[in-house]
Write an enzyme that holds these catalytic residues in place. Sequence first.
Site, PDB file in Angstrom:
ATOM      1  N   SER A 145       0.819  -1.096   0.024  1.00  0.00           N
ATOM      2  CA  SER A 145      -0.059   0.054   0.036  1.00  0.00           C
ATOM      3  C   SER A 145       1.069   1.191   0.017  1.00  0.00           C
ATOM      4  O   SER A 145       2.187   1.081   0.357  1.00  0.00           O
ATOM      5  CB  SER A 145      -0.855   0.183   1.463  1.00  0.00           C
ATOM      6  OG  SER A 145      -1.570   1.321   1.417  1.00  0.00           O
ATOM      7  N   TYR A 158      -3.191  -0.460  10.818  1.00  0.00           N
ATOM      8  CA  TYR A 158      -3.177  -0.804   9.466  1.00  0.00           C
ATOM      9  C   TYR A 158      -1.571  -0.006   8.880  1.00  0.00           C
ATOM     10  O   TYR A 158      -0.819  -0.754   8.156  1.00  0.00           O
ATOM     11  CB  TYR A 158      -4.038  -0.286   8.436  1.00  0.00           C
ATOM     12  CG  TYR A 158      -4.064  -0.579   7.021  1.00  0.00           C
ATOM     13  CD1 TYR A 158      -4.664  -2.068   6.523  1.00  0.00           C
ATOM     14  CD2 TYR A 158      -3.649   0.210   6.074  1.00  0.00           C
ATOM     15  CE1 TYR A 158      -4.147  -2.388   5.211  1.00  0.00           C
ATOM     16  CE2 TYR A 158      -3.451  -0.094   4.652  1.00  0.00           C
ATOM     17  CZ  TYR A 158      -3.760  -1.621   4.495  1.00  0.00           C
ATOM     18  OH  TYR A 158      -3.546  -1.900   2.937  1.00  0.00           O
TER      19      TYR A 158
END
Length: 339
Positions: A145, A158
């Site tokens: 990501s 996260y």
Amino acid sequence: MSDPHPHRSRVVVITGASGGIGRASARMFAARGDRVALLARGTTGLEAAAAEIRAGGGTALLISVDTADHGALEAAADQVEAELGPIDVWVNDAFTSVFARFVDITPEEFDRVTQVTYLGFVNGTRTALTRMLPRDRGIIVQVGSALAHRGIPLQSAYCGAKHAMWGFHESLLTELRHDRTHVQVTSVAMPGVNTPQFTWVLSKLPMKAQPVPPFYQPEVAARGVLHAADHPERRAYWVGAATAGTILANRVAGGLLDRYLAKTGIGSQQTDQRRPAEHPTNLWEPADGPDGHDYGAHGPFDDRALAHSPQQWASQHRRALGLGAGLAAAAAVAARRAA
């Protein structure tokens, strides 16, 4: 060394295959003839994903497993190799998260996100390497990501897990290169993607969660996964202009980005609709368990998600673009001299 025959039928394992990027990737791998093992905790989404693949004439093996459980993941890999053959490609994609300020996340919730989103990748990588290294071949794709390189508010668990994954990836990459093995590992940094996570991730926000705009359809991300699996010689790929912009901006102006995200980051991750008091949550149990709902690959933002990424195409063809730019420059110089 990349696979000299990237489109021959291969055995591909995908974690988090019941929805989102994992599900879209599974369909694409299967559509070109790969035998796909679908791994996730739920059953409804796995069964639906397998049915889609089989309806198209593909081969799918579904296994319900929690990637945070290394022993269970080892047993799943044994089943894959017994039923489909030696694993050629392993895609780590399973994750979970909590949308909340850090002070509102309990220690147990933070631990669980870390176990799945970071240690799940470690477990998957270890499981794959145990089988690939003795054969001296195989490819591992880490679905990363932009948030592995730049933290944002409301996603501390996260972002921490994805940052850890990136450090782990770099360390492992250097070890594999030192050993001169033909096993390869690569990573794909994703932008915001329209996946079901915004429907089922534990949220403590007042409004419904959404990906940070601009965001993309899961098929855009899946094309990045397939390209990485076919061309693992690069250490990392970026999908989407937003990913490239975020990573590069943080490198040169991290402090300014801190202040910008402090002002915009919380509002940009919420819609103008109130979050319902009761909603699916997949942190501890799968939202698509027995007799549950099949959430599919797409989230609730189809009307706003981008279906194409020019940046992705340019990134994947940068050598050709560089050659073209060089030829154009040489032609311009020759024209000026002739004039």
